[in-house]
Design a protein around this motif. Structure first.
Motif, PDB file in Angstrom:
ATOM      1  N   TYR A 302      48.173  28.554  26.276  1.00 52.85           N
ATOM      2  CA  TYR A 302      46.904  29.059  25.890  1.00 52.85           C
ATOM      3  C   TYR A 302      46.171  28.022  25.025  1.00 52.85           C
ATOM      4  O   TYR A 302      46.912  27.852  24.107  1.00 52.85           O
ATOM      5  CB  TYR A 302      46.973  30.654  25.296  1.00 52.85           C
ATOM      6  N   THR A 331      50.078  37.055  38.219  1.00 51.51           N
ATOM      7  CA  THR A 331      49.361  38.461  38.126  1.00 51.51           C
ATOM      8  C   THR A 331      49.979  39.217  36.870  1.00 51.51           C
ATOM      9  O   THR A 331      49.096  39.813  36.210  1.00 51.51           O
ATOM     10  CB  THR A 331      49.510  39.356  39.388  1.00 51.51           C
ATOM     11  N   ASP A 332      51.526  39.235  36.791  1.00 48.73           N
ATOM     12  CA  ASP A 332      51.883  39.849  35.578  1.00 48.73           C
ATOM     13  C   ASP A 332      51.379  39.338  34.257  1.00 48.73           C
ATOM     14  O   ASP A 332      51.128  40.028  33.316  1.00 48.73           O
ATOM     15  CB  ASP A 332      53.374  39.929  35.934  1.00 48.73           C
ATOM     16  N   ARG A 333      51.612  38.069  34.197  1.00 44.95           N
ATOM     17  CA  ARG A 333      51.100  37.341  33.020  1.00 44.95           C
ATOM     18  C   ARG A 333      49.740  37.829  32.673  1.00 44.95           C
ATOM     19  O   ARG A 333      49.208  37.639  31.462  1.00 44.95           O
ATOM     20  CB  ARG A 333      51.660  35.917  32.929  1.00 44.95           C
ATOM     21  N   GLN A 335      47.551  40.018  33.393  1.00 42.61           N
ATOM     22  CA  GLN A 335      47.421  41.225  32.788  1.00 42.61           C
ATOM     23  C   GLN A 335      47.747  41.401  31.310  1.00 42.61           C
ATOM     24  O   GLN A 335      47.185  42.304  30.614  1.00 42.61           O
ATOM     25  CB  GLN A 335      48.298  42.665  33.641  1.00 42.61           C
ATOM     26  N   ARG A 336      48.873  40.657  30.847  1.00 35.72           N
ATOM     27  CA  ARG A 336      49.044  40.803  29.383  1.00 35.72           C
ATOM     28  C   ARG A 336      48.170  39.943  28.718  1.00 35.72           C
ATOM     29  O   ARG A 336      48.567  40.122  27.222  1.00 35.72           O
ATOM     30  CB  ARG A 336      50.716  40.533  29.132  1.00 35.72           C
ATOM     31  N   GLN A 337      47.491  39.326  29.011  1.00 36.67           N
ATOM     32  CA  GLN A 337      46.577  38.225  28.460  1.00 36.67           C
ATOM     33  C   GLN A 337      45.140  38.492  28.439  1.00 36.67           C
ATOM     34  O   GLN A 337      44.535  37.659  27.928  1.00 36.67           O
ATOM     35  CB  GLN A 337      46.908  36.851  28.783  1.00 36.67           C
ATOM     36  N   THR A 338      44.798  39.632  29.044  1.00 40.13           N
ATOM     37  CA  THR A 338      43.062  39.955  29.155  1.00 40.13           C
ATOM     38  C   THR A 338      42.441  39.852  28.007  1.00 40.13           C
ATOM     39  O   THR A 338      41.262  39.887  27.899  1.00 40.13           O
ATOM     40  CB  THR A 338      43.072  41.136  30.229  1.00 40.13           C
ATOM     41  N   THR A 339      43.277  40.418  26.990  1.00 39.68           N
ATOM     42  CA  THR A 339      42.718  40.358  25.548  1.00 39.68           C
ATOM     43  C   THR A 339      42.078  39.290  24.857  1.00 39.68           C
ATOM     44  O   THR A 339      41.425  39.036  24.013  1.00 39.68           O
ATOM     45  CB  THR A 339      43.791  41.169  24.507  1.00 39.68           C
ATOM     46  N   SER A 361      44.174  41.903  40.860  1.00 42.13           N
ATOM     47  CA  SER A 361      44.130  41.426  39.368  1.00 42.13           C
ATOM     48  C   SER A 361      42.523  40.654  38.978  1.00 42.13           C
ATOM     49  O   SER A 361      42.236  40.855  38.135  1.00 42.13           O
ATOM     50  CB  SER A 361      45.101  40.222  39.458  1.00 42.13           C
TER      51      SER A 361
END
Length: 418
Positions: A302, A331-333, A335-339, A361
């Motif tokens: 990031y 997809t899984d990762r 979703q945890r980083q949309t913030t 996603s």
């Protein structure tokens, strides 16, 4: 293999012993003439047998350690030695890593999108020199059509021997150098349709696309600002040079999301990196936008949006060294980083694979960012036809989408609609 090294010297010694025995028993001028004529060769062979090849001082110099894909660089290998022992020949070989066993022919490589094997190129760099008594020799060679990546040059092989081939010696020297090859920069023709990029259509090469009629405030002068942007009234009040700050300078922020999975064809993956790299470079140069990156592959990287040069260099270095992941965790990762995605960002998603999970996603991302989201799919023409029904699912949800195949990638300039 080591036992075979002594067969040559033993063979020479056997001939010398046979000639000496012949001279002792036969006598006469001719027999001793043959023995003494052969004796210098025996002495040289023995000296070459015990010559410490590992004591050579081997170094490598590169014409440049950083370049772009498709370019060429020159290597100089310098071999120095202390004792001027006569060497009839010396073969200098660069042991090239697997990462350099490919060639980048620019946009022409995309003509083989369905046959990525043609992208591979077996490279062998050897040069034969005749040093004789010289203490310093140099071998030069050129590597052209360099592929993107971080290439570790670790070893140089030196071979030598006698003129008859009885004795052969070689040694592998560890000489470490790093060559970084950034992606190729493409000329891009942009057609902006997103709300924050209403600049129209142009081949983006100029250094200024600012909307100078929308002043939002003032800031301190920075190198590169035009003389006409200086706010003289505010400069006089604050006793410092102040520059007008325009509306898009405050609000524009381009954020890139990269799906680095191994299911991509190699050329499609290279095309994805190349297009993203070029877009980042163009957007930042022409709009002074902040650039951010979320790279999801084997490891998640990031890079938050900043103006500073250091952040930009980290992103470019990451794109130069990135390799496809063996695990599809996008997809899984994500979703945890949309913030981490700012609501004010323009979000560009790059992928060279598409499935139902990816579409779901993207739907969730689109629900939050609406028209600020745009997806770039890098596929071969055959793939785009096979996956047309899946691609239409994105279109039906009015998600911004650009599909780039070899047809588009081979155009110069590359036309991109966002």
């Amino acid at each position: 293999m080591k036992s075979w090294r002594f067969l040559g010297p033993l063979f020479v010694m056997a001939i010398c012993t046979a000639l000496f025995s012949f001279a002792m028993f036969q006598g006469g001028f001719m027999s001793w003439f043959l023995f003494f004529s052969f004796l210098p060769l025996v002495i040289y062979q023995m000296g070459l047998t015990f010559y410490p090849l590992r004591n050579l001082d081997v170094s490598r110099t590169l014409s440049q350690s950083i370049c772009h894909a498709g370019q060429s660089i020159t290597f100089d290998i310098i071999v120095e030695r202390k004792a001027p022992f006569p060497l009839f020949y010396c073969i200098v070989e660069e042991v090239l890593p697997d990462s350099l066993q490919r060639s980048d022919t620019g946009i022409n490589k995309y003509a083989h999108m369905n046959h990525p094997v043609s992208y591979e190129a077996k490279r062998y760099k050897k040069q034969i020199l005749f040093p004789f008594f010289r203490r310093k020799i140099k071998a030069s060679y050129t590597l052209s059509q360099l592929p993107r990546g971080e290439h570790q040059l670790d070893q140089i092989r030196i071979r030598t021997g006698d003129i008859f081939g009885f004795i052969k010696k070689e040694h592998l020297f560890n000489v470490n150098d790093t060559l970084i090859v950034f992606p190729n920069k493409r000329r891009i023709r942009f057609k902006y349709t997103l709300h924050s990029l209403e600049q129209g259509e142009a081949i983006v090469q100029s250094n200024d696309f600012r909307q100078t009629n929308m002043v939002a405030g003032v800031r301190e002068y920075l190198p590169g600002d035009k003389f006409s942007w200086i706010d003289w009234k505010q400069s006089a009040k604050r006793q410092d040079v102040m520059t007008k700050e325009f509306e898009h300078e405050k609000s524009m922020e381009a954020f890139f999301i990269l799906n680095a999975v191994s299911s991509c064809q190699w050329l499609a993956f290279e095309g994805m990196i190349e297009v993203m790299y070029s877009m980042m470079d163009v957007i930042q140069k022409t709009t002074d936008s902040k650039i951010g990156l979320l790279s999801i592959g084997k490891e998640m990287s990031y890079f938050p949006s900043h103006f500073d040069v250091g952040s930009r260099e980290k992103i470019m270095r990451h794109l130069a060294t990135l390799k496809p992941s063996n695990e599809d965790m996008f997809t899984d990762r994500l979703q945890r980083q949309t913030t981490v995605l700012s609501t004010h960002s323009l979000i560009f998603v790059f992928s060279c694979s598409i499935d139902i999970r990816f579409i779901e996603s993207m739907k969730k991302l689109h629900s939050k960012h609406k028209k600020r989201l745009h997806i770039f799919l890098l596929l071969s023409k055959n793939q785009s036809i096979e996956l047309q029904d899946t691609i239409n699912m994105l279109v039906e949800h009015q998600i911004g989408l650009t599909v780039l195949t070899e047809v588009q990638l081979m155009k110069d300039p590359l036309e991109v609609r966002v």
